[in-house]
Design a protein around this motif. Structure first.
Motif, short mmCIF file in Angstrom:
data_model
loop_
_atom_site.label_atom_id
_atom_site.label_comp_id
_atom_site.label_asym_id
_atom_site.label_seq_id
_atom_site.Cartn_x
_atom_site.Cartn_y
_atom_site.Cartn_z
N THR A 185 -3.86 3.82 3.58
CA THR A 185 -2.38 4.18 3.31
C THR A 185 -2.37 5.33 2.41
O THR A 185 -2.79 5.50 1.31
CB THR A 185 -1.64 3.39 2.72
OG1 THR A 185 -1.61 1.81 3.59
CG2 THR A 185 0.01 3.52 2.51
N LEU A 186 -1.57 6.68 3.01
CA LEU A 186 -1.28 7.84 2.25
C LEU A 186 0.17 8.03 2.05
O LEU A 186 0.98 7.49 2.73
CB LEU A 186 -1.95 8.93 3.14
CG LEU A 186 -3.46 8.80 3.22
CD1 LEU A 186 -3.97 9.87 4.31
CD2 LEU A 186 -4.34 8.58 2.17
N THR A 187 0.52 9.01 1.04
CA THR A 187 1.93 9.47 0.83
C THR A 187 1.74 10.59 2.01
O THR A 187 0.81 11.03 2.60
CB THR A 187 2.00 9.95 -0.63
OG1 THR A 187 1.19 11.01 -0.48
CG2 THR A 187 1.63 9.13 -1.25
N ALA A 188 3.08 11.05 2.19
CA ALA A 188 3.53 11.93 2.91
C ALA A 188 2.71 13.41 2.48
O ALA A 188 2.31 14.32 3.40
CB ALA A 188 5.04 12.53 3.01
N GLU A 189 2.42 13.33 1.33
CA GLU A 189 1.51 14.62 0.75
C GLU A 189 0.14 14.67 0.80
O GLU A 189 -0.81 15.36 0.56
CB GLU A 189 1.99 14.98 -0.50
CG GLU A 189 3.18 15.37 -0.70
CD GLU A 189 3.73 16.75 -0.06
OE1 GLU A 189 2.76 17.67 -0.04
OE2 GLU A 189 4.74 16.78 0.64
N GLY A 190 -0.57 13.33 1.33
CA GLY A 190 -1.72 13.07 1.63
C GLY A 190 -2.61 12.39 0.31
O GLY A 190 -3.66 12.07 0.47
N GLU A 191 -1.77 11.82 -0.51
CA GLU A 191 -2.42 11.48 -1.70
C GLU A 191 -2.69 9.73 -1.56
O GLU A 191 -1.97 9.15 -0.92
CB GLU A 191 -1.11 11.33 -2.89
CG GLU A 191 -1.12 12.63 -3.39
CD GLU A 191 0.15 12.78 -4.12
OE1 GLU A 191 0.86 11.72 -4.50
OE2 GLU A 191 0.52 13.91 -5.13
N PHE A 192 -4.02 9.49 -1.96
CA PHE A 192 -4.34 8.11 -1.47
C PHE A 192 -3.43 7.07 -2.25
O PHE A 192 -3.18 7.30 -3.34
CB PHE A 192 -5.59 8.02 -1.99
CG PHE A 192 -6.56 6.66 -1.89
CD1 PHE A 192 -7.19 6.46 -0.62
CD2 PHE A 192 -6.40 5.73 -2.95
CE1 PHE A 192 -7.94 5.32 -0.68
CE2 PHE A 192 -6.85 4.54 -2.63
CZ PHE A 192 -7.63 4.37 -1.63
N VAL A 193 -3.19 5.98 -1.67
CA VAL A 193 -2.55 4.77 -1.91
C VAL A 193 -3.42 3.62 -1.99
O VAL A 193 -3.68 3.10 -3.12
CB VAL A 193 -1.15 4.42 -1.08
CG1 VAL A 193 -0.43 3.29 -1.82
CG2 VAL A 193 -0.12 5.70 -1.23
#
Length: 280
Positions: free
Chosen positions: A245-253
């Motif tokens: 799972t990532l944010t729309a900006e590609g940040e790791f969740v």
């Protein structure tokens, strides 16, 4: 902020997929399936013994097509799914390659008990299987949204995204992963400035990898690329479905993987004892 969950190679593991889709953290995100919904090995090898694993390719396709239709999720085409399509279109070479990659096992699950390529082609275009053939025929090879980019296998860094060949998007491995211009192993630099997510190659095939995913960076400044094929129905004891799972900006969740219908943290090392303990 929207969250996107990328789900790696499933390979007929409908039981694990059902558990993953029922997870509330996964269900709250938009899903991007990375292909290879069919085929798979009907065994799990622990070294000292082997146990059977179920293969349900039609159930997997039904679940994914429903998600695409009802929830607006995205499903990409994988190289194993392309075997089905090309066989349905009369490509005997693809049929022969499919056989080498588990096609016979899949055909039996589809109710096809002949190895004659013309018989298989007719069955894939027959009334029972054509809806699945049509579904696969409409799947894209690549998905991108803002800074996120996904495909089944990877990209050829020698060409822009608009000039990628289907074969590379479905099959590429070493030239996508590794930088062969340096001495010793080094990940290829990400030349596209997008956070990439792929499947296709089980992470267990990389020496020293014991997690459900790989984060590939040439250095700390390199834009990350993620490999999330967690080895579902590959025969490996810790083979399961990987989800990132990532944010729309590609940040790791977060990452998760499902092995034998049990959800693990994707960053957790899973041992044979842990998998056997979950049976009790």
């Amino acid at each position: 902020m929207p969250l996107y969950t990328f789900i790696g190679d499933i390979h007929s593991a409908a039981d694990d997929l059902a558990v993953l889709l029922a997870n509330p953290e996964i269900a709250a995100t938009r899903l991007i399936f990375l292909g290879d919904y069919i085929d798979g090995t009907a065994a799990r090898y622990f070294g000292h013994y082997t146990e059977s694993a179920s293969l349900a390719p039609l159930k997997v396709l039904a679940m994914i097509s429903e998600r695409v239709r009802q929830a607006g999720d995205v499903a990409l085409l994988g190289n194993h799914d392309a075997f089905w399509l090309r066989t349905a279109h009369g490509d005997d070479s693809a049929t022969a390659t499919w056989v080498l990659n588990g096609g016979h096992r899949t055909w039996r699950k589809l109710g096809i008990y002949s190895s004659n390529s013309e018989h298989v082609r007719r069955a894939l275009n027959g009334v029972l299987l054509k809806p699945y053939t049509d579904f696969l025929a409409h799947l894209p090879l690549m998905w991108q949204q803002g800074r996120l980019l996904a495909m089944h296998a990877g990209v050829n860094c020698q060409y822009p995204l608009t000039q990628q060949s289907p074969d590379d998007l479905l099959w590429i491995r070493d030239n996508y992963y590794d930088d062969f211009t340096t001495v010793g192993h080094r990940w290829h630099r990400n030349l596209f400035n997008k956070v990439m997510v792929t499947g296709h190659t089980p992470v267990q095939t990389f020496a020293g990898s014991h997690l459900g995913y790989l984060k590939m960076q040439a250095d700390a400044q390199d834009v990350p690329r993620y490999l999330i094929d967690a080895g579902s129905r590959s025969g490996r004891f810790d083979g399961g479905i990987g989800a990132l799972t990532l944010t729309a900006e590609g940040e790791f969740v977060r990452t998760k993987r499902v092995i034998k219908s049990h959800v693990y943290d994707g960053q957790q090392v899973v041992t044979p004892a842990m998998i056997m303990d979950n049976e009790h």
